[in-house]
Design a protein around this motif. Structure first.
Motif, PDB file in Angstrom:
ATOM      1  N   VAL A  29       0.686  -0.851   0.315  1.00 57.34           N
ATOM      2  CA  VAL A  29       0.310   0.128  -0.239  1.00 57.34           C
ATOM      3  C   VAL A  29       0.714   1.461   0.196  1.00 57.34           C
ATOM      4  O   VAL A  29       2.029   1.732   0.526  1.00 57.34           O
ATOM      5  N   SER A  30       0.711   2.167  -1.284  1.00 59.93           N
ATOM      6  CA  SER A  30       1.198   3.242  -1.251  1.00 59.93           C
ATOM      7  C   SER A  30       1.199   4.654  -0.744  1.00 59.93           C
ATOM      8  O   SER A  30      -0.362   4.278  -1.923  1.00 59.93           O
ATOM      9  N   ILE A  31       1.414   5.817  -0.089  1.00 60.56           N
ATOM     10  CA  ILE A  31       0.161   6.403   0.334  1.00 60.56           C
ATOM     11  C   ILE A  31       0.727   7.696   0.042  1.00 60.56           C
ATOM     12  O   ILE A  31       0.955   8.747   0.292  1.00 60.56           O
ATOM     13  N   ALA A  32       2.372   7.589  -0.675  1.00 65.70           N
ATOM     14  CA  ALA A  32       3.095   8.351  -1.624  1.00 65.70           C
ATOM     15  C   ALA A  32       2.402   9.379  -2.582  1.00 65.70           C
ATOM     16  O   ALA A  32       2.005   8.340  -3.504  1.00 65.70           O
ATOM     17  N   ALA A  33       2.318  10.464  -2.688  1.00 59.92           N
ATOM     18  CA  ALA A  33       1.072  11.113  -3.949  1.00 59.92           C
ATOM     19  C   ALA A  33       2.760  10.978  -5.028  1.00 59.92           C
ATOM     20  O   ALA A  33       3.847  11.338  -4.810  1.00 59.92           O
ATOM     21  N   GLY A  34       1.679  11.320  -6.170  1.00 56.50           N
ATOM     22  CA  GLY A  34       2.825  11.013  -7.796  1.00 56.50           C
ATOM     23  C   GLY A  34       3.674  10.236  -7.717  1.00 56.50           C
ATOM     24  O   GLY A  34       3.872   9.825  -9.415  1.00 56.50           O
ATOM     25  N   ILE A  35       3.229   8.892  -7.074  1.00 55.36           N
ATOM     26  CA  ILE A  35       4.271   7.729  -7.672  1.00 55.36           C
ATOM     27  C   ILE A  35       2.815   6.640  -8.165  1.00 55.36           C
ATOM     28  O   ILE A  35       2.464   6.373  -7.700  1.00 55.36           O
ATOM     29  N   ASN A  36       2.707   6.408  -9.518  1.00 57.05           N
ATOM     30  CA  ASN A  36       2.055   5.855 -10.458  1.00 57.05           C
ATOM     31  C   ASN A  36       2.740   3.936  -9.694  1.00 57.05           C
ATOM     32  O   ASN A  36       3.960   3.940  -9.783  1.00 57.05           O
ATOM     33  N   SER A  37       1.335   3.260  -9.641  1.00 51.24           N
ATOM     34  CA  SER A  37       1.271   2.157  -9.728  1.00 51.24           C
ATOM     35  C   SER A  37       2.401   1.501 -10.960  1.00 51.24           C
ATOM     36  O   SER A  37       3.389   0.184 -10.235  1.00 51.24           O
ATOM     37  N   GLN A  38       2.998   1.487 -11.782  1.00 47.05           N
ATOM     38  CA  GLN A  38       4.082   1.289 -12.930  1.00 47.05           C
ATOM     39  C   GLN A  38       5.490   0.807 -12.335  1.00 47.05           C
ATOM     40  O   GLN A  38       5.861   0.151 -12.412  1.00 47.05           O
ATOM     41  N   SER A  39       5.833   2.696 -12.044  1.00 53.42           N
ATOM     42  CA  SER A  39       6.753   2.484 -11.145  1.00 53.42           C
ATOM     43  C   SER A  39       7.166   2.101  -9.827  1.00 53.42           C
ATOM     44  O   SER A  39       7.951   1.398  -9.371  1.00 53.42           O
ATOM     45  N   LEU A  40       6.256   2.066  -9.306  1.00 50.67           N
ATOM     46  CA  LEU A  40       5.968   1.310  -8.121  1.00 50.67           C
ATOM     47  C   LEU A  40       6.776  -0.639  -8.159  1.00 50.67           C
ATOM     48  O   LEU A  40       7.204  -1.126  -7.997  1.00 50.67           O
ATOM     49  N   HIS A  41       5.923  -0.869  -9.172  1.00 51.29           N
ATOM     50  CA  HIS A  41       6.074  -2.735 -10.186  1.00 51.29           C
ATOM     51  C   HIS A  41       7.846  -2.731 -10.694  1.00 51.29           C
ATOM     52  O   HIS A  41       7.866  -3.793  -9.898  1.00 51.29           O
ATOM     53  N   ASN A  42       7.859  -1.430 -10.964  1.00 50.76           N
ATOM     54  CA  ASN A  42       9.003  -1.846 -11.808  1.00 50.76           C
ATOM     55  C   ASN A  42      10.019  -1.638 -10.243  1.00 50.76           C
ATOM     56  O   ASN A  42      11.094  -2.406 -10.440  1.00 50.76           O
ATOM     57  N   TRP A  43      10.182  -0.959  -9.404  1.00 49.48           N
ATOM     58  CA  TRP A  43      11.455  -1.122  -8.443  1.00 49.48           C
ATOM     59  C   TRP A  43      11.224  -1.544  -7.790  1.00 49.48           C
ATOM     60  O   TRP A  43      12.033  -1.879  -7.372  1.00 49.48           O
ATOM     61  N   LEU A  44       9.510  -2.724  -7.712  1.00 52.34           N
ATOM     62  CA  LEU A  44       9.783  -3.881  -6.384  1.00 52.34           C
ATOM     63  C   LEU A  44       9.856  -4.892  -7.540  1.00 52.34           C
ATOM     64  O   LEU A  44       9.628  -6.046  -6.448  1.00 52.34           O
ATOM     65  N   GLY A  45      10.666  -4.972  -8.348  1.00 44.68           N
ATOM     66  CA  GLY A  45      10.711  -6.706  -9.034  1.00 44.68           C
ATOM     67  C   GLY A  45       9.477  -6.783 -10.359  1.00 44.68           C
ATOM     68  O   GLY A  45       8.269  -6.992  -9.967  1.00 44.68           O
ATOM     69  N   ALA A  46       9.682  -6.276 -11.292  1.00 46.78           N
ATOM     70  CA  ALA A  46       8.760  -6.348 -12.744  1.00 46.78           C
ATOM     71  C   ALA A  46       8.915  -7.620 -13.065  1.00 46.78           C
ATOM     72  O   ALA A  46       7.623  -7.641 -13.379  1.00 46.78           O
ATOM     73  N   SER A  47       9.060  -8.489 -12.695  1.00 47.33           N
ATOM     74  CA  SER A  47       9.466  -9.887 -13.035  1.00 47.33           C
ATOM     75  C   SER A  47       8.065 -10.681 -11.687  1.00 47.33           C
ATOM     76  O   SER A  47       7.364 -11.869 -12.364  1.00 47.33           O
ATOM     77  N   LEU A  48       7.406  -9.647 -10.844  1.00 46.30           N
ATOM     78  CA  LEU A  48       6.527 -10.454  -9.827  1.00 46.30           C
ATOM     79  C   LEU A  48       4.719  -9.681 -10.360  1.00 46.30           C
ATOM     80  O   LEU A  48       5.002  -8.491 -10.948  1.00 46.30           O
ATOM     81  N   LYS A  49       3.994 -10.372  -9.779  1.00 48.23           N
ATOM     82  CA  LYS A  49       2.536 -10.077  -9.903  1.00 48.23           C
ATOM     83  C   LYS A  49       2.463  -9.345  -8.649  1.00 48.23           C
ATOM     84  O   LYS A  49       1.913  -9.793  -7.918  1.00 48.23           O
ATOM     85  N   ARG A  50       3.376  -7.944  -8.557  1.00 48.20           N
ATOM     86  CA  ARG A  50       2.487  -7.751  -7.421  1.00 48.20           C
ATOM     87  C   ARG A  50       1.274  -6.612  -7.078  1.00 48.20           C
ATOM     88  O   ARG A  50       0.649  -6.162  -8.347  1.00 48.20           O
ATOM     89  N   ALA A  51       1.117  -7.406  -6.083  1.00 45.90           N
ATOM     90  CA  ALA A  51      -0.531  -6.398  -5.199  1.00 45.90           C
ATOM     91  C   ALA A  51      -0.414  -5.189  -4.553  1.00 45.90           C
ATOM     92  O   ALA A  51      -0.095  -5.198  -4.135  1.00 45.90           O
ATOM     93  N   ILE A  52      -0.591  -3.885  -5.612  1.00 48.38           N
ATOM     94  CA  ILE A  52      -0.385  -2.861  -4.710  1.00 48.38           C
ATOM     95  C   ILE A  52      -1.661  -1.497  -4.631  1.00 48.38           C
ATOM     96  O   ILE A  52      -3.037  -1.904  -5.622  1.00 48.38           O
ATOM     97  N   VAL A  53      -1.893  -1.733  -4.047  1.00 53.14           N
ATOM     98  CA  VAL A  53      -3.171   0.004  -4.024  1.00 53.14           C
ATOM     99  C   VAL A  53      -2.006   1.018  -3.409  1.00 53.14           C
ATOM    100  O   VAL A  53      -1.580   1.452  -2.360  1.00 53.14           O
ATOM    101  N   ARG A  54      -2.244   1.981  -4.266  1.00 55.55           N
ATOM    102  CA  ARG A  54      -2.177   3.811  -4.228  1.00 55.55           C
ATOM    103  C   ARG A  54      -3.115   4.093  -3.667  1.00 55.55           C
ATOM    104  O   ARG A  54      -4.988   4.206  -4.159  1.00 55.55           O
TER     105      ARG A  54
END
Length: 277
Positions: free
Chosen positions: A96-121
């Motif tokens: 769960v990200s509460i950081a303004a201005g960072i989209n889920s694709q950026s988070l996905h890339n930074w946290l391992g682009a090969s993984l199926k990340r469950a991300i909530v902005r």
């Protein structure tokens, strides 16, 4: 709270994280299932003392056994926080990200682009500091129904929660509620200044303006009619309120608000491009 509480790791122990944690604990969330980390050891120690949660010595220690990781750091440093954690956060963990201005694709890339990340902005707002916030949430495709409920439960600890269906809508959430408190503060500030100009003391003008804003918001929240009808009910024909409203409309108050919120949403999109690189 749900009967089963996932273990939570907060990366960041600033005001917003502290408010969410405080709300969770006040609502009965087990303190033994909440861990936080922060570079500011004093802030982290105070949060631990105040709430009873565990203070981790590092981000890696914080996420070690977490089922939900809440990213609560400034957007400018989020990449350097996420990349070292990519190999440490399991694929099934909700982020769960509460950081303004960072989209889920950026988070996905930074946290391992090969993984199926469950991300909530999430876009919360500052009234969360007094458990009166409102948060807009967006879930990526890999977020399960259970994880959606978990994210909602976390943010509901500090106020109301609204889900949006597309990530682009987060920019609109920013324009309405994320930045919204500042608009109302500006309105209150202007009303105080006008009251002083008309002869009231600053203390009296402040009390009247602030309590009127609070009362109007409370009435709007609990009324069974919309705000347009509430406005009409207090605006008697040819009366004092009607004169003030006519002045607002003559000076294009609605257009001013629309232009300001459009500028806010546009800036939100610009920041997402800049910070996500």
């Amino acid at each position: 709270m749900t009967e089963t509480h996932p273990t939570l790791a907060f990366i960041g122990a600033g005001n917003m994280a502290g408010s969410i944690i405080g709300g969770l604990v006040a609502n009965g969330y087990p303190t033994g299932k909440i861990t936080a980390s922060d570079l500011n050891n004093d802030a982290l120690a105070k949060l631990s003392r105040d709430t009873g949660i565990t203070a981790a010595t590092s981000n890696a220690d914080a996420v070690a056994n977490a089922q939900v990781v809440v990213l609560a750091v400034k957007p400018q440093v989020l990449r350097q926080v996420c990349e070292p954690l990519a190999a440490l956060i399991a694929e099934e963990v909700l982020v769960v990200s509460i950081a303004a201005g960072i989209n889920s694709q950026s988070l996905h890339n930074w946290l391992g682009a090969s993984l199926k990340r469950a991300i909530v902005r999430c876009m919360p707002n500052t009234p969360a500091l007094v458990q009166a916030g409102t948060s807009g949430l967006f879930a990526t495709q890999h977020v399960s129904d259970v994880q959606r409920r978990q994210a909602e439960e976390i943010l509901a600890a500090v106020g109301s929660v609204c889900w949006v269906e597309s990530e682009a809508e987060i920019d609109s959430v920013t324009a309405v509620s994320g930045s919204g408190p500042a608009y109302f503060f500006l309105m209150i500030e202007a009303m105080i200044d006008a009251g002083i100009k008309q002869g009231l003391s600053r203390a009296t003008a402040s009390t009247l303006a602030i309590d009127t804003a609070f009362g109007a918001a409370k009435l709007a929240k609990h009324s069974d009619v919309d705000v347009a009808e509430l406005r009409k009910r207090v605006t008697s024909p040819n009366g004092t309120t009607a004169e003030a409203i006519a002045s607002f409309e003559k000076n294009q108050f609605r257009q001013i608000v629309d232009q300001a919120m459009t500028a806010c949403a546009d800036r939100s999109r610009e920041l997402a491009e800049q910070l996500g690189n």
